[in-house]
Structures are given as C-alpha cells and as structure tokens.
Design an enzyme around this catalytic site. Sequence first.
Site, PDB file in Angstrom:
ATOM      1  N   LYS A 199      -9.314  -5.265   9.173  1.00 51.56           N
ATOM      2  CA  LYS A 199      -8.220  -5.461   8.202  1.00 51.56           C
ATOM      3  C   LYS A 199      -6.852  -5.734   8.839  1.00 51.56           C
ATOM      4  O   LYS A 199      -6.054  -6.479   8.290  1.00 51.56           O
ATOM      5  CB  LYS A 199      -8.104  -4.238   7.285  1.00 51.56           C
ATOM      6  CG  LYS A 199      -9.204  -4.139   6.247  1.00 51.56           C
ATOM      7  CD  LYS A 199      -8.884  -2.987   5.308  1.00 51.56           C
ATOM      8  CE  LYS A 199      -9.930  -2.804   4.254  1.00 51.56           C
ATOM      9  NZ  LYS A 199      -9.503  -1.921   3.170  1.00 51.56           N
ATOM     10  N   ASP A 237      -5.935  -3.658  -2.410  1.00 51.85           N
ATOM     11  CA  ASP A 237      -6.180  -2.213  -2.521  1.00 51.85           C
ATOM     12  C   ASP A 237      -5.115  -1.490  -3.343  1.00 51.85           C
ATOM     13  O   ASP A 237      -5.431  -0.612  -4.155  1.00 51.85           O
ATOM     14  CB  ASP A 237      -6.249  -1.577  -1.130  1.00 51.85           C
ATOM     15  CG  ASP A 237      -7.566  -1.872  -0.423  1.00 51.85           C
ATOM     16  OD1 ASP A 237      -8.569  -2.143  -1.119  1.00 51.85           O
ATOM     17  OD2 ASP A 237      -7.592  -1.835   0.817  1.00 51.85           O
TER      18      ASP A 237
END
Length: 288
Positions: free
Chosen positions: A70, A107
């Site tokens: 990520k 997210d």
Amino acid sequence: MITGRTKIVGVIGCPVEHSCSPQMHNAAFQYMGLDYVYVPFRVEQKDIKTAIIGLSALNVVGINVTVPHKTTVLPLMNSVSEEAKLIGAVNTILFRSDGSLEGHNTDAEGFIESLREEGISDFTSQKVLILGAGGSARAIVVGLAKNGVKNITVANRTYEKAVALATEMSQKMKINVESIPLSDPVGMKRCLRESDMVVSTISAGMQADFKPPLQPDWLHRDMIVYDIVYTPLETNLLKMALENGLKTINGIGMLVHQGAISFELWTGRRPPVDLMREALLTALTRKT
Ligand code: ATR
C-alpha cells in the site's frame, strides 16, 4: 463467460490467497451484467514496480492494493487523491486509457460509510478513541477528521507510534489528536469514559486468545464499540461489549464499503452493496 471483451480488475498483495474480494466483486459484476472479472495477483515486494508497469501494459482497468504494497506503490502513481496522500497509502489504482496511473485510498470513506449505514451521520460532536496506530488507524483518523470529528485519541502498544500519528494528523487535519499508551489503565479509563466510540484496529484482535486491552467496567452504556477485524466477526472485544449490552460494529461494513467505492472508481457504476456483503459473508464462512 470471459471473452475477448472482458475487462480485468483485481488485487495485488502477498499473500493474496486469503482475500475474499474476488468473490465480493465478481458477484456484483455478475448481478449487474457487467463484463468484468476480478482476479487475485500474488506479487512479491521485489516485483512491485514490474507488476504495476505490466498491469498497465495489459490494459487492466484497475486494482486493489493490499499488504505489503500500500505504501510502496504511492510513488509509482502519476496522480494521488487527497485522501491517499493524507493516509500515505494507496489501496486502489485506476489505470487510465492514456497510460497514467491514478492512486486512491477508499479505506477512510469506507469506514465512514459503514458508520452511516448504522445510522451515524452527525460526526461533529463525537469523541473517538482509536486502538492501534498502523495503516488502518491512519485511514480512520483521516475519515473521521474529514467528516467533522474534532476530538480523537490514539492509544497504541508502541507509544511512540501513537505520538507520531497524533502529531502528524493534528497538523495535517487541523484537529486535536491526542495519544496515550495502550498499557496506561488510568488514561484508557478516563478516555473511554469521555468517548462516544472506541475503534479497535489491533491486528492481533483476530487471534482467539487475544485479551482486549481494557476492562468491561471502563466502557459506558452509550458508547459504540467498533472492531475493524472481520475474521472472526465477533472478536473478544466485541464479545465483551455485547455481554455488557453495548452497540457493536464488526469489520464487514468497512470491507464492503471500501470495495464498493473502488468498484465505482473502476466502472463508474454504484454496486449492490448488500449483495457484495452477502457474497463476502458466504466466502468467509466457507473459509472457516
Ligand atoms: P493495519 O494496516 O491493519 O493497521 P498494522 O499497520 O500492522 O496493520 O498495525 C497493526 C496495529 O495493531 C499496530 O498499532 C500494532 O501495535 P504496535 O504499533 O505496537 O505494533 C497493533 N497490535 C498488533 N498486535 C498487538 C497486540 N498483541 N497488542 C496490542 N497491539 C497490537
């Protein structure tokens, strides 16, 4: 059926075998009659740049990015959304037809959407305690701060990480983020008494023998206890909260909504969120 016209999306991670995102997205593509397929790609850290260039060359539409990539994919992007920049991580890539790479992070908004579907939409007066100071905690701080929460405390086992996160986010988000050691019973007790919600991002919460870092009598009746873990659906922290009659939220909602936002980025269409949740729950049940 996969044909010459089928568009490809997917996920890169290492490991990636455990991911239930393929079932969740493919169920939505099928239901909506969209000619897409979602594929898992196991990519090792040393191969990340080659993989991204290759996926772009293969005209893949977009991918999700999971552990451990990520943060490493961020500098490979041509443009990065404001949220991904603030979080310092990319979990969704859109490969544009002109060859450019767009990095997003769904997210934070996925977390907020999961609260909205629980009927929580006014965040401004909320005081929130977050347990953990890793990547998920960063996204949650950004999501809460962007939605008007002014008071956040981060409690972490490694206290320096909580201090670093709180300091950085206080500056960047212009709100008051405080930090306490997870092992400080006095601080934890006081903070819980004043909080409307506690959110656990502690990865060890997945383990059957994990002891929640708080006592049941530190919780109060009006608070929400949220655990972002989804395997198991009922962690020991949520069990403790349920036994005390508190409202609880598990990690399924955040997982579904971050996926639904990625889906929309790739296809321009809003997916059937409840169907995705069902597909995910079925996949998770089969795994256990
Ligand atoms: P994620 O991306 O899901 O947030 P992460 O970045 O690895 O994952 O963060 C995991 C968090 O869980 C960290 O805050 C970690 O605490 P440390 O910073 O002290 O490592 C926390 N964590 C993991 N195992 C834990 C345990 N047994 N007790 C308390 N906290 C734990």
